[in-house]
Scaffold this motif. Structure first.
Motif, PDB file in Angstrom:
ATOM      1  N   LYS A   1      70.922   4.979 -37.206  1.00  0.00           N
ATOM      2  CA  LYS A   1      72.061   5.361 -38.039  1.00  0.00           C
ATOM      3  C   LYS A   1      72.789   6.600 -37.527  1.00  0.00           C
ATOM      4  O   LYS A   1      73.880   6.906 -37.993  1.00  0.00           O
ATOM      5  CB  LYS A   1      71.599   5.574 -39.471  1.00  0.00           C
ATOM      6  CG  LYS A   1      71.062   4.293 -40.079  1.00  0.00           C
ATOM      7  CD  LYS A   1      70.900   4.387 -41.553  1.00  0.00           C
ATOM      8  CE  LYS A   1      70.266   3.172 -42.168  1.00  0.00           C
ATOM      9  NZ  LYS A   1      70.618   1.898 -41.679  1.00  0.00           N
ATOM     10  N   MET A   2      72.234   7.292 -36.544  1.00  0.00           N
ATOM     11  CA  MET A   2      72.860   8.490 -35.988  1.00  0.00           C
ATOM     12  C   MET A   2      73.536   8.223 -34.645  1.00  0.00           C
ATOM     13  O   MET A   2      74.033   9.145 -34.004  1.00  0.00           O
ATOM     14  CB  MET A   2      71.821   9.612 -35.837  1.00  0.00           C
ATOM     15  CG  MET A   2      71.198  10.053 -37.151  1.00  0.00           C
ATOM     16  SD  MET A   2      72.399  10.617 -38.377  1.00  0.00           S
ATOM     17  CE  MET A   2      72.914  12.150 -37.645  1.00  0.00           C
ATOM     18  N   TYR A   3      73.565   6.977 -34.205  1.00  0.00           N
ATOM     19  CA  TYR A   3      74.166   6.600 -32.928  1.00  0.00           C
ATOM     20  C   TYR A   3      75.632   6.247 -33.171  1.00  0.00           C
ATOM     21  O   TYR A   3      75.952   5.272 -33.850  1.00  0.00           O
ATOM     22  CB  TYR A   3      73.384   5.430 -32.329  1.00  0.00           C
ATOM     23  CG  TYR A   3      73.766   5.028 -30.932  1.00  0.00           C
ATOM     24  CD1 TYR A   3      74.138   5.962 -29.970  1.00  0.00           C
ATOM     25  CD2 TYR A   3      73.727   3.697 -30.553  1.00  0.00           C
ATOM     26  CE1 TYR A   3      74.472   5.572 -28.685  1.00  0.00           C
ATOM     27  CE2 TYR A   3      74.049   3.295 -29.267  1.00  0.00           C
ATOM     28  CZ  TYR A   3      74.421   4.241 -28.341  1.00  0.00           C
ATOM     29  OH  TYR A   3      74.753   3.853 -27.060  1.00  0.00           O
ATOM     30  N   LEU A   4      76.515   7.029 -32.614  1.00  0.00           N
ATOM     31  CA  LEU A   4      77.945   6.922 -32.869  1.00  0.00           C
ATOM     32  C   LEU A   4      78.602   5.709 -32.200  1.00  0.00           C
ATOM     33  O   LEU A   4      79.491   5.070 -32.773  1.00  0.00           O
ATOM     34  CB  LEU A   4      78.631   8.210 -32.403  1.00  0.00           C
ATOM     35  CG  LEU A   4      80.110   8.365 -32.672  1.00  0.00           C
ATOM     36  CD1 LEU A   4      80.398   8.360 -34.162  1.00  0.00           C
ATOM     37  CD2 LEU A   4      80.622   9.636 -32.024  1.00  0.00           C
ATOM     38  N   LYS A   5      78.185   5.369 -30.992  1.00  0.00           N
ATOM     39  CA  LYS A   5      78.882   4.362 -30.193  1.00  0.00           C
ATOM     40  C   LYS A   5      79.102   3.023 -30.904  1.00  0.00           C
ATOM     41  O   LYS A   5      80.224   2.499 -30.879  1.00  0.00           O
ATOM     42  CB  LYS A   5      78.152   4.150 -28.864  1.00  0.00           C
ATOM     43  CG  LYS A   5      78.857   3.178 -27.941  1.00  0.00           C
ATOM     44  CD  LYS A   5      78.132   3.039 -26.618  1.00  0.00           C
ATOM     45  CE  LYS A   5      78.837   2.033 -25.726  1.00  0.00           C
ATOM     46  NZ  LYS A   5      78.146   1.883 -24.441  1.00  0.00           N
TER      47      LYS A   5
ATOM     48  N   SER B   1      73.991  -2.309 -28.887  1.00  0.00           N
ATOM     49  CA  SER B   1      75.363  -1.863 -28.655  1.00  0.00           C
ATOM     50  C   SER B   1      75.938  -2.488 -27.384  1.00  0.00           C
ATOM     51  O   SER B   1      77.071  -2.981 -27.366  1.00  0.00           O
ATOM     52  CB  SER B   1      75.386  -0.330 -28.563  1.00  0.00           C
ATOM     53  OG  SER B   1      76.666   0.144 -28.284  1.00  0.00           O
ATOM     54  N   GLU B   2      75.160  -2.488 -26.328  1.00  0.00           N
ATOM     55  CA  GLU B   2      75.605  -3.084 -25.064  1.00  0.00           C
ATOM     56  C   GLU B   2      75.796  -4.591 -25.206  1.00  0.00           C
ATOM     57  O   GLU B   2      76.762  -5.159 -24.684  1.00  0.00           O
ATOM     58  CB  GLU B   2      74.613  -2.759 -23.944  1.00  0.00           C
ATOM     59  CG  GLU B   2      74.554  -1.282 -23.579  1.00  0.00           C
ATOM     60  CD  GLU B   2      75.893  -0.733 -23.111  1.00  0.00           C
ATOM     61  OE1 GLU B   2      76.562  -1.383 -22.285  1.00  0.00           O
ATOM     62  OE2 GLU B   2      76.270   0.359 -23.581  1.00  0.00           O
TER      63      GLU B   2
ATOM     64  N   ALA C   1      75.808  -7.838 -33.414  1.00  0.00           N
ATOM     65  CA  ALA C   1      75.068  -6.947 -32.518  1.00  0.00           C
ATOM     66  C   ALA C   1      75.362  -5.484 -32.834  1.00  0.00           C
ATOM     67  O   ALA C   1      74.446  -4.649 -32.859  1.00  0.00           O
ATOM     68  CB  ALA C   1      75.405  -7.265 -31.059  1.00  0.00           C
ATOM     69  N   TYR C   2      76.634  -5.151 -33.079  1.00  0.00           N
ATOM     70  CA  TYR C   2      76.972  -3.774 -33.445  1.00  0.00           C
ATOM     71  C   TYR C   2      76.281  -3.377 -34.747  1.00  0.00           C
ATOM     72  O   TYR C   2      75.754  -2.262 -34.864  1.00  0.00           O
ATOM     73  CB  TYR C   2      78.482  -3.594 -33.593  1.00  0.00           C
ATOM     74  CG  TYR C   2      79.268  -3.794 -32.321  1.00  0.00           C
ATOM     75  CD1 TYR C   2      78.764  -3.424 -31.074  1.00  0.00           C
ATOM     76  CD2 TYR C   2      80.535  -4.355 -32.355  1.00  0.00           C
ATOM     77  CE1 TYR C   2      79.493  -3.610 -29.915  1.00  0.00           C
ATOM     78  CE2 TYR C   2      81.286  -4.538 -31.198  1.00  0.00           C
ATOM     79  CZ  TYR C   2      80.753  -4.157 -29.985  1.00  0.00           C
ATOM     80  OH  TYR C   2      81.486  -4.342 -28.831  1.00  0.00           O
ATOM     81  N   GLN C   3      76.244  -4.281 -35.700  1.00  0.00           N
ATOM     82  CA  GLN C   3      75.580  -3.981 -36.965  1.00  0.00           C
ATOM     83  C   GLN C   3      74.088  -3.782 -36.781  1.00  0.00           C
ATOM     84  O   GLN C   3      73.482  -2.915 -37.425  1.00  0.00           O
ATOM     85  CB  GLN C   3      75.885  -5.072 -37.989  1.00  0.00           C
ATOM     86  CG  GLN C   3      77.331  -5.041 -38.433  1.00  0.00           C
ATOM     87  CD  GLN C   3      77.753  -6.247 -39.239  1.00  0.00           C
ATOM     88  OE1 GLN C   3      77.132  -7.312 -39.182  1.00  0.00           O
ATOM     89  NE2 GLN C   3      78.840  -6.106 -39.983  1.00  0.00           N
ATOM     90  N   GLU C   4      73.470  -4.545 -35.882  1.00  0.00           N
ATOM     91  CA  GLU C   4      72.052  -4.333 -35.567  1.00  0.00           C
ATOM     92  C   GLU C   4      71.839  -2.960 -34.926  1.00  0.00           C
ATOM     93  O   GLU C   4      70.862  -2.281 -35.223  1.00  0.00           O
ATOM     94  CB  GLU C   4      71.520  -5.435 -34.651  1.00  0.00           C
ATOM     95  CG  GLU C   4      71.282  -6.744 -35.344  1.00  0.00           C
ATOM     96  CD  GLU C   4      70.209  -6.678 -36.426  1.00  0.00           C
ATOM     97  OE1 GLU C   4      69.223  -5.915 -36.281  1.00  0.00           O
ATOM     98  OE2 GLU C   4      70.362  -7.388 -37.429  1.00  0.00           O
ATOM     99  N   ALA C   5      72.753  -2.574 -34.042  1.00  0.00           N
ATOM    100  CA  ALA C   5      72.646  -1.254 -33.408  1.00  0.00           C
ATOM    101  C   ALA C   5      72.733  -0.149 -34.448  1.00  0.00           C
ATOM    102  O   ALA C   5      71.972   0.829 -34.401  1.00  0.00           O
ATOM    103  CB  ALA C   5      73.751  -1.074 -32.358  1.00  0.00           C
ATOM    104  N   ILE C   6      73.628  -0.302 -35.398  1.00  0.00           N
ATOM    105  CA  ILE C   6      73.789   0.697 -36.462  1.00  0.00           C
ATOM    106  C   ILE C   6      72.536   0.748 -37.323  1.00  0.00           C
ATOM    107  O   ILE C   6      72.056   1.835 -37.670  1.00  0.00           O
ATOM    108  CB  ILE C   6      75.052   0.379 -37.294  1.00  0.00           C
ATOM    109  CG1 ILE C   6      76.307   0.568 -36.432  1.00  0.00           C
ATOM    110  CG2 ILE C   6      75.109   1.242 -38.555  1.00  0.00           C
ATOM    111  CD1 ILE C   6      77.564  -0.082 -36.990  1.00  0.00           C
ATOM    112  N   ARG C   7      71.975  -0.400 -37.641  1.00  0.00           N
ATOM    113  CA  ARG C   7      70.724  -0.429 -38.420  1.00  0.00           C
ATOM    114  C   ARG C   7      69.576   0.215 -37.649  1.00  0.00           C
ATOM    115  O   ARG C   7      68.736   0.888 -38.238  1.00  0.00           O
ATOM    116  CB  ARG C   7      70.361  -1.864 -38.794  1.00  0.00           C
ATOM    117  CG  ARG C   7      71.050  -2.353 -40.040  1.00  0.00           C
ATOM    118  CD  ARG C   7      70.461  -3.672 -40.535  1.00  0.00           C
ATOM    119  NE  ARG C   7      70.924  -4.821 -39.774  1.00  0.00           N
ATOM    120  CZ  ARG C   7      72.076  -5.444 -39.980  1.00  0.00           C
ATOM    121  NH1 ARG C   7      72.886  -5.021 -40.915  1.00  0.00           N
ATOM    122  NH2 ARG C   7      72.415  -6.491 -39.269  1.00  0.00           N
TER     123      ARG C   7
END
Length: 74
Positions: free
Chosen positions: A33-37, A6-7, A24-30
């Motif tokens: 899956k419960m991380y909103l940012k 995310s950062e 990078a955002y898509q990797e963070a979501i993967r």
């Protein structure tokens, strides 16, 4: 590691590198899956690029996740 992805996405977005930011955002979501940012960040990125369909999808996912966090279902 979702926070790091995310950062990193934020760094890429600030450097006007939207493709890398999106990835990078898509990797963070993967990663979490419960991380909103990263969902909110992705929605903001897509809005800035006027990719309205992608913006709406990310925003809807963020709203759904927030509803789950608050004990509500959509």
């Amino acid at each position: 590691y979702a926070l790091a992805w995310s950062e990193l996405g934020g760094v890429f977005q600030a450097a006007n590198r939207p493709e890398e930011a999106r990835a990078a955002y898509q990797e963070a979501i993967r990663a979490d899956k419960m991380y909103l940012k990263p969902l909110v960040q992705l929605a903001g990125l897509e809005a800035s690029l006027q990719n309205w369909k992608q913006c709406a999808a990310a925003a809807d996912a963020a709203i759904a996740l927030r509803s789950i966090e608050n004990g509500h279902s959509r």
